[in-house]
Enzyme design. Structure first.
Site, short mmCIF file in Angstrom:
data_model
loop_
_atom_site.label_atom_id
_atom_site.label_comp_id
_atom_site.label_asym_id
_atom_site.label_seq_id
_atom_site.Cartn_x
_atom_site.Cartn_y
_atom_site.Cartn_z
N ASP A 92 -8.74 -12.25 4.15
CA ASP A 92 -8.57 -13.60 4.68
C ASP A 92 -8.89 -13.63 6.18
O ASP A 92 -9.09 -12.58 6.80
CB ASP A 92 -7.15 -14.12 4.41
CG ASP A 92 -6.07 -13.26 5.09
OD1 ASP A 92 -6.07 -13.19 6.33
OD2 ASP A 92 -5.24 -12.66 4.38
N HIS A 107 -12.08 -4.28 4.18
CA HIS A 107 -12.46 -4.59 2.79
C HIS A 107 -13.33 -5.84 2.67
O HIS A 107 -13.48 -6.40 1.59
CB HIS A 107 -11.21 -4.73 1.92
CG HIS A 107 -10.42 -3.46 1.83
ND1 HIS A 107 -9.07 -3.43 1.52
CD2 HIS A 107 -10.79 -2.17 2.03
CE1 HIS A 107 -8.65 -2.17 1.52
NE2 HIS A 107 -9.68 -1.39 1.83
N SER A 177 1.77 -0.70 1.50
CA SER A 177 2.51 0.32 0.76
C SER A 177 2.06 1.73 1.13
O SER A 177 2.66 2.71 0.69
CB SER A 177 2.30 0.10 -0.74
OG SER A 177 0.91 0.16 -1.04
#
Length: 230
Positions: A92, A107, A177
């Site tokens: 985003d 990414h 994570s």
């Protein structure tokens, strides 16, 4: 005038979750009922490009209605005090909309497409032209694809990211994570003695030298601002 310290911040899905951005993990590997490898892999794009284009069209429509949250804004404010570089796994544009001026996307970027034949030709979409199809062409007549790093593809910005981390005077990890590589490996490139902060409501196991703030991104950034900007 004293030179600002270099503050490098690595962000994951958790920093945008409070803005309403869905993640694959939210639905046990499915996002809007699409199997991840069908819509986010090189094989999936080769097999069914129409499905992949449709999936990213939907993601863009969702993104347009989302706003940067307090964590994004706090990261942008740190530029007043530090030489800030953001390395994000997110596709985003909320960091940019919040005001961050140096953002490296690992990414890819949802609001951009690129030529299939010439990957260096990258185009930014606008609100009026969000949707693409397998028939969409660029100004040279080449077909375009989402400017996204699919599974099974290399991460071209990982080397610049590693260089930034190696230069950091302070390193911060937010909302990840620490299991998605190569981004999770950036922690290993921090120079000895450099302070490291990790913000996540469910933090992964990290070395004892890392300062863990076990909160969601907005709360954690509020606490970090008080630490870094007394």
């Amino acid at each position: 005038m004293e030179q600002k310290k270099k503050l490098v911040i690595s962000t994951g899905a958790g920093v945008s979750a409070e803005s309403g951005i869905s993640t694959f993990r939210d639905a046990d590997g499915l996002w809007e009922n699409y199997p991840v490898m069908d819509v986010c892999s090189a094989d999936g794009f080769a097999r069914n490009p129409a499905l992949v284009h449709r999936f990213y069209n939907e993601r863009r429509r969702q993104l347009i209605d989302c706003l940067p949250n307090a964590a994004h804004r706090a990261i942008a404010r740190l530029e007043e005090w530090y030489d800030v570089y953001v390395i994000t796994q997110n596709v985003d544009d909320l960091h940019e909309r919040a005001g961050s001026t140096r953002v490296l996307h690992l990414h890819g970027e949802l609001m951009k497409v690129r030529s299939v034949a010439h990957p260096e030709r990258v185009y930014t979409l606008d609100r009026e032209h969000l949707e693409t199809t397998p028939e969409s062409l660029d100004e040279y007549g080449d077909h375009v694809r989402p400017h996204i790093v699919f599974f099974q593809e290399a991460v071209p910005n990982i080397e610049p990211a590693i260089e930034l981390v190696q230069q950091a005077d302070i390193f911060v990890v937010i909302g990840t994570s620490l299991v998605v590589y190569p981004a999770a490996g950036l922690l290993h490139y921090v120079r000895p003695g450099v302070p490291v902060y990790y913000i996540d409501p469910r933090p992964a196991a990290v070395p004892g030298t890392v300062h863990v703030i076990a909160d969601k991104a907005t709360v954690g950034m509020e606490k970090l601002e008080k630490i870094l900007c007394p």
